[in-house]
Design an enzyme around this catalytic site. Sequence first.
Site, PDB file in Angstrom:
ATOM      1  N   HIS A 104       0.834  -1.202   0.000  1.00 27.41           N
ATOM      2  CA  HIS A 104       0.000   0.000   0.000  1.00 27.41           C
ATOM      3  C   HIS A 104       0.870   1.252   0.000  1.00 27.41           C
ATOM      4  O   HIS A 104       2.074   1.200   0.252  1.00 27.41           O
ATOM      5  CB  HIS A 104      -0.908   0.025   1.233  1.00 27.41           C
ATOM      6  CG  HIS A 104      -0.135   0.220   2.510  1.00 27.41           C
ATOM      7  ND1 HIS A 104       0.673  -0.747   3.035  1.00 27.41           N
ATOM      8  CD2 HIS A 104      -0.034   1.286   3.338  1.00 27.41           C
ATOM      9  CE1 HIS A 104       1.248  -0.290   4.137  1.00 27.41           C
ATOM     10  NE2 HIS A 104       0.833   0.951   4.343  1.00 27.41           N
ATOM     11  N   ASP A 106       0.661   4.917   2.059  1.00 23.07           N
ATOM     12  CA  ASP A 106      -0.060   5.412   3.236  1.00 23.07           C
ATOM     13  C   ASP A 106      -1.096   6.464   2.864  1.00 23.07           C
ATOM     14  O   ASP A 106      -0.807   7.407   2.105  1.00 23.07           O
ATOM     15  CB  ASP A 106       0.914   6.004   4.262  1.00 23.07           C
ATOM     16  CG  ASP A 106       1.732   4.911   4.929  1.00 23.07           C
ATOM     17  OD1 ASP A 106       1.224   3.787   5.076  1.00 23.07           O
ATOM     18  OD2 ASP A 106       2.896   5.189   5.291  1.00 23.07           O
ATOM     19  N   HIS A 257       4.728   0.067   0.143  1.00 24.01           N
ATOM     20  CA  HIS A 257       5.508  -0.735   1.093  1.00 24.01           C
ATOM     21  C   HIS A 257       4.619  -1.798   1.707  1.00 24.01           C
ATOM     22  O   HIS A 257       3.380  -1.717   1.638  1.00 24.01           O
ATOM     23  CB  HIS A 257       6.134   0.147   2.174  1.00 24.01           C
ATOM     24  CG  HIS A 257       5.161   0.943   2.972  1.00 24.01           C
ATOM     25  ND1 HIS A 257       4.527   2.072   2.476  1.00 24.01           N
ATOM     26  CD2 HIS A 257       4.668   0.773   4.220  1.00 24.01           C
ATOM     27  CE1 HIS A 257       3.711   2.558   3.379  1.00 24.01           C
ATOM     28  NE2 HIS A 257       3.761   1.792   4.458  1.00 24.01           N
ATOM     29  N   ARG A 272       5.645   6.339  13.995  1.00 25.20           N
ATOM     30  CA  ARG A 272       5.522   6.852  12.618  1.00 25.20           C
ATOM     31  C   ARG A 272       4.895   8.229  12.594  1.00 25.20           C
ATOM     32  O   ARG A 272       3.861   8.455  13.231  1.00 25.20           O
ATOM     33  CB  ARG A 272       4.653   5.896  11.792  1.00 25.20           C
ATOM     34  CG  ARG A 272       4.655   6.234  10.296  1.00 25.20           C
ATOM     35  CD  ARG A 272       3.713   5.362   9.508  1.00 25.20           C
ATOM     36  NE  ARG A 272       2.445   6.040   9.265  1.00 25.20           N
ATOM     37  CZ  ARG A 272       1.400   5.482   8.679  1.00 25.20           C
ATOM     38  NH1 ARG A 272       1.456   4.226   8.273  1.00 25.20           N
ATOM     39  NH2 ARG A 272       0.295   6.171   8.486  1.00 25.20           N
TER      40      ARG A 272
HETATM   41  C1  SIN Z   1       3.287   1.084   7.778  1.00 28.16           C
HETATM   42  O1  SIN Z   1       2.616   0.603   6.886  1.00 28.16           O
HETATM   43  O2  SIN Z   1       3.374   2.301   7.948  1.00 28.16           O
HETATM   44  C2  SIN Z   1       4.065   0.193   8.730  1.00 28.16           C
HETATM   45  C3  SIN Z   1       5.306  -0.281   8.116  1.00 28.16           C
HETATM   46  C4  SIN Z   1       6.102  -1.137   9.044  1.00 28.16           C
HETATM   47  O3  SIN Z   1       5.655  -1.430  10.167  1.00 28.16           O
HETATM   48  O4  SIN Z   1       7.189  -1.547   8.661  1.00 28.16           O
END
Ligand code: SIN
Length: 281
Positions: A104, A106, A257, A272
């Site tokens: 996806h 974000d 990612h 994050r």
């Molecule tokens: C995310 O999708 O922001 C999480 C990525 C992760 O935990 O590596």
Amino acid sequence: MFEINALSDAVGAEIVGLDLAQPLDDDTFGRVHQAHLDHQVLVFRDQEITPEQHIAFSRRFGDLSGHVYEQFLLSGHPEILKVSNKKTPEGDFVGLNSAGRRWHSDLSYAEIPSLGSLLYALEIPPSGGDTLFNNMYSAYETLPQMTKDRIAGLKAEFLIGSARKYYTENERPALTSEQLASVPSVEHPVVRTHPESGRKALYVNSAHTVRILGIDNAEAEDLLTELTEHSVKPEFVYRHKWQLHDLVFWDNRCCMHIAEPPPEGANRHMHRTTVVGDRPY
Ligand code: SIN
């Protein structure tokens, strides 16, 4: 001065010798900004930063967004989403445990999606829990001309939770009706133009894209599968193996990612921030 070392042929560069606990002067910031545009994913090694410093660095790139899962925002710092498999004494996850388990970008389900996200590793498992990043410019550029012509101008519907069927209730709590109402489905182009580089990138993903609009449903389903499978071919992907205190900053406008789960019993705890982007076109 800091070093910029490419990490793969797909995307990614590591930044060594820069301390993000210190404010960056404009020249240094300009170099970091350019490196981010050039490499799409930057890995800042060995950062010892507080939530305030994490937020201050992120804000150099734009306003920060909260998250629909507001129960996982850091207390006193709602700009930070906890991504964690750690549990409270009552047995609840302290953060969004299942964040990113499908490919996806974000906030692609939002009307104004994200420019980029900055994930800071506070605890990592001894192995596993990697995050993979892909290059959506390359994914677009390597499509056959016939496919490029077919998808030019098409739009898709995006909705948070459209991949919920892949999660158990324990992994990802259901959104409340209020939370759901705050993120109605939206339409974005299947191919977007990066507002800074001017390059075209594929923008559909298997977590938030519900369907491609304007064509027959079965055909749209096949096309979505074809595009999402093509975009994560190994040659477009960089696998990030986390080191403690890495801060990874990826560009959501031209990358997707996916996060792999850590092994049973090992902690993975991250913070994050998410920088607000602009309306895809
Ligand atoms: C995310 O999708 O922001 C999480 C990525 C992760 O935990 O590596």
